[in-house]
Design an enzyme around this catalytic site. Structure first.
Site, PDB file in Angstrom:
ATOM      1  N   ASP A   1      -1.025  61.873   3.142  1.00  0.00           N
ATOM      2  CA  ASP A   1      -0.365  62.486   4.296  1.00  0.00           C
ATOM      3  C   ASP A   1       1.027  63.000   3.960  1.00  0.00           C
ATOM      4  O   ASP A   1       1.698  63.567   4.824  1.00  0.00           O
ATOM      5  CB  ASP A   1      -0.273  61.491   5.459  1.00  0.00           C
ATOM      6  CG  ASP A   1      -1.578  61.408   6.252  1.00  0.00           C
ATOM      7  OD1 ASP A   1      -2.451  62.253   6.030  1.00  0.00           O
ATOM      8  OD2 ASP A   1      -1.710  60.490   7.081  1.00  0.00           O
TER       9      ASP A   1
ATOM     10  N   SER B   1       5.251  60.218   0.003  1.00  0.00           N
ATOM     11  CA  SER B   1       6.136  60.283  -1.167  1.00  0.00           C
ATOM     12  C   SER B   1       6.877  61.614  -1.216  1.00  0.00           C
ATOM     13  O   SER B   1       8.060  61.675  -1.585  1.00  0.00           O
ATOM     14  CB  SER B   1       5.325  60.082  -2.452  1.00  0.00           C
ATOM     15  OG  SER B   1       4.683  58.822  -2.451  1.00  0.00           O
TER      16      SER B   1
ATOM     17  N   GLY C   1      -1.190  54.427   1.257  1.00  0.00           N
ATOM     18  CA  GLY C   1      -2.053  54.746   2.390  1.00  0.00           C
ATOM     19  C   GLY C   1      -3.459  54.202   2.282  1.00  0.00           C
ATOM     20  O   GLY C   1      -4.155  54.108   3.290  1.00  0.00           O
TER      21      GLY C   1
ATOM     22  N   SER D   1     -17.326  18.456  -5.071  1.00  0.00           N
ATOM     23  CA  SER D   1     -15.967  18.919  -4.715  1.00  0.00           C
ATOM     24  C   SER D   1     -15.475  19.943  -5.741  1.00  0.00           C
ATOM     25  O   SER D   1     -14.597  19.652  -6.538  1.00  0.00           O
ATOM     26  CB  SER D   1     -15.005  17.739  -4.601  1.00  0.00           C
ATOM     27  OG  SER D   1     -15.058  16.886  -5.713  1.00  0.00           O
TER      28      SER D   1
END
Length: 637
Positions: A43, A46, A121, A550
């Protein structure tokens, strides 16, 4: 004697020095605005920051020459300057023409100083955007005029609003690529206004821009005569900061460091999160609750008459009371809450999904505690604001969940105080930040459920049995021999008149844990429950023997932290996978290999072997009886 020429030169130097001093003084007292650029991929975030740096004359000649050269080699704007290269520093960013990491840049104007964070983005880098937004006062949300409002536009807007950024700019970028069409701009602003209202954004400032061409960045553009609003730089210069609101609140200062340069001085250093303070003001130290008054407010240059939100200072107290890093110095008459159970918004930032019940480090201001997050109440769809059912949270997911801490946490709701309401979760094993969150409120049970003192304590229970309570925690792969050796250990201890109880993994799943499966999340809850039962049994003075796979170190460490120091003894039944599989009397490995048994440890689910167990048993080199003798000999020399 100096000549007139020399005197004139000296006068010029004095004037220049005075001008420099005046400029530096003016620059020092400029306000600072932190803001981010965010939005969807490509968009122009930068590029916009590069344009701001270029137009504000913050680029040196050698940098400009390098920029022009790089633009021709790796730029995306043909032979013209690619301003994005000023910000995108990673090789991968330049190769792909995208932002991956958060890039911080500094610039200034005549009126204000700025720190801008260029955030990525891509959805997979949403966690990087949150990092940049966490300290921002303003967000510039860019929208490509050709594409309109996209998913990431909504996601970043929601996150910016969630994090508490009060000033939003909707910058409709690349207007040059749509012929500066007003109808396109108006449609995008209307679409965004509808979405913003749905998520509670009270207002935003829209503007049509072109980061590449420079339209409405630092000067009004002749290409948009229909727009009469401010330029971006004018808006950044004049937007009202929220410092006054923070300063008007009640005094809060998390203690970051106990300042003890010599025997005659003991102060408490930190950043004032809200309010103001001056010598003589009454204060309270939380979570302890002791009160005192401020004796001095000290900074680098000496004593100050007072301090306000945003200042880093050292406070001295009139009384010698206990105060250390992680405590919070607050106004005595209006203290915040201290609690150990909360409702919170959690933004998950790790590639691995959240495991409800797993202990994480929770860091809030200067406080660090152990926290566990319960299964989310719901997950939020940022596109529709729909509440979705969820058992866990995956990368970039946003959910509402309850969490509990191992000791009281001094806090305020995030909506009231970002410093005392925002936290991060850190994985105890890898030290990686896995989530960011915002506290809403403490749960009623945190205030209404208290420990009830009893006259017969755990030491008395153990003394009645003439033994020291302990937990022998057997861990290892399925088929390693845990249950066999654990049973032999209990038999040998019984012959010695010791009071024991054996908790076996399979047996527990017939009752207490019959509702749990074998997913990673269920395994975590399985061990948490067993750990709580084992703790109750040690309170009764018993020697508890457990035999569970575990598989995760974090959960074994969680159980260790439940016990008194020295009571938890980790016993690693160390058997190679091939040997455990060869002993497969239950046929489980064969089923797992055939794909008929999912989430089987060692095959399609990991086993994290103990790094430093108290006892390691090599089942290849000794028989089960010899192993049991070795364990008993270590437990009772």
């Amino acid at each position: 004697m100096a000549t007139r020429t020399q005197e004139s030169a000296y006068q010029v130097q004095d004037i220049i020095a005075e001008d420099i001093d005046a400029y530096l003084l003016q620059h020092q007292h400029k306000s600072l605005l932190r803001f981010i650029t965010c939005g969807s991929v490509d968009d122009g975030k930068s590029t916009l920051i590069g344009r701001l740096l270029y137009d504000s004359k913050m680029i040196f000649e050698d940098q400009l020459a390098a920029l022009e050269s790089d633009s021709k080699k790796v730029g995306t704007q043909g032979q013209e300057i690619d301003f994005a290269l000023l910000v995108d520093g990673l090789a991968a960013e330049r190769e792909q023409g995208i932002t991956i990491d958060v890039a911080y840049r500094y610039f200034s104007t005549e009126k204000r100083k700025f720190i801008v964070a260029d955030t990525p983005g891509h959805e997979q880098y949403t966690r990087n955007m949150i990092t940049g937004a966490s300290t921002a006062d303003l967000a510039v949300i860019l929208v490509d005029a050709r594409k309109g409002i996209l998913t990431q536009t909504k996601r970043h807007s929601y996150l910016a609003h969630l994090i508490g950024i009060r000033h939003l700019v909707l910058a409709v970028n690349k207007m040059d690529l749509v012929g500066y069409d007003q109808a396109t701009y108006d449609r995008i602003v209307a679409d965004y206004a509808t979405f913003a209202e749905s998520i509670g954004i009270a207002g935003f400032t829209p503007m049509p821009i072109s980061g590449f061409k420079g339209d409405n960045i630092t000067a009004p553009s002749a290409n948009t005569p229909w727009y009469d609003g401010p330029t971006l730089i004018d808006h950044l210069d004049t937007v009202t900061l929220d410092v006054s609101e923070d300063q008007a609140g009640a005094f809060r200062m998390p203690v970051q460091w106990v300042n003890r340069p010599n025997l005659d001085f003991r102060g408490f250093s930190g950043l004032v999160a809200s309010g103001s303070i001056a010598p003589g003001d009454p204060v309270r130290i939380l979570p302890g609750g002791r009160t005192s008054t401020i004796a001095r407010v000290v900074a680098f240059g000496g004593d100050l008459p007072g301090a306000v939100a945003g200042q880093s200072v050292t406070l001295t107290l009139a009384d010698e009371i206990d105060c250390s890093r992680g405590d919070v110095i607050v106004a005595a008459e209006s203290p915040p809450e201290a609690a150990d159970q909360f409702e919170a918004t959690v933004v998950w930032m790790a590639d691995e999904e959240m495991l409800p019940g797993r202990p994480y480090w929770l860091k809030l201001a200067t406080q660090t505690v152990t926290a566990t997050v319960q299964q989310p109440k719901y997950q939020i769809n940022v596109n529709t604001m729909e509440r979705l059912a969820a058992k866990t949270l995956e990368l970039n997911a946003i959910g509402i969940a309850n969490l509990s801490t191992d000791r009281p946490l001094v806090f305020e709701p995030y909506a009231d105080n970002r410093q005392l309401g925002g936290f991060i979760l850190v994985d105890k094993i890898t030290n990686a930040t896995v989530a960011a969150g915002m506290l809403h409120f403490s749960l009623r049970r945190a205030q209404n459920v208290h420990w009830q003192a009893t006259d017969i304590g755990r030491e008395a229970h153990a003394a009645l049995k003439n033994q020291k309570a302990a937990v022998l925690w057997f861990t290892g792969l399925s088929g390693a021999g845990k249950s066999t050796i654990a049973n032999l250990v209990e038999m040998k201890l019984a012959r010695m008149n010791r009071h024991t109880f054996l908790l076996d993994g399979d047996n527990v799943r017939h009752g207490l844990n019959r509702d749990l499966g074998f997913t990673d999340a269920d395994r975590v809850e399985n061990i948490r429950r067993v750990g709580e039962v084992a703790k109750l049994m040690t309170d009764a003075g018993l020697i508890v023997i457990t035999a569970f796979i575990s598989p995760f170190r974090a959960e074994r460490e969680m159980v260790r932290q439940m016990m008194a120091p020295g009571e938890f003894i980790e016993v690693h039944i160390d058997t190679p996978l091939a040997d455990a599989e060869r002993r497969d009397v239950k046929g489980l490995y064969a089923k797992a290999r055939a794909g008929k048994l999912a989430n089987f440890t060692g095959i399609d689910s990991p086993y994290e072997a103990p790094a430093n167990p108290e006892i390691r048993i090599d089942t290849i080199g000794m028989t089960p009886d010899e192993a049991a003798d070795a364990i008993v000999a270590m437990l009772i020399p």
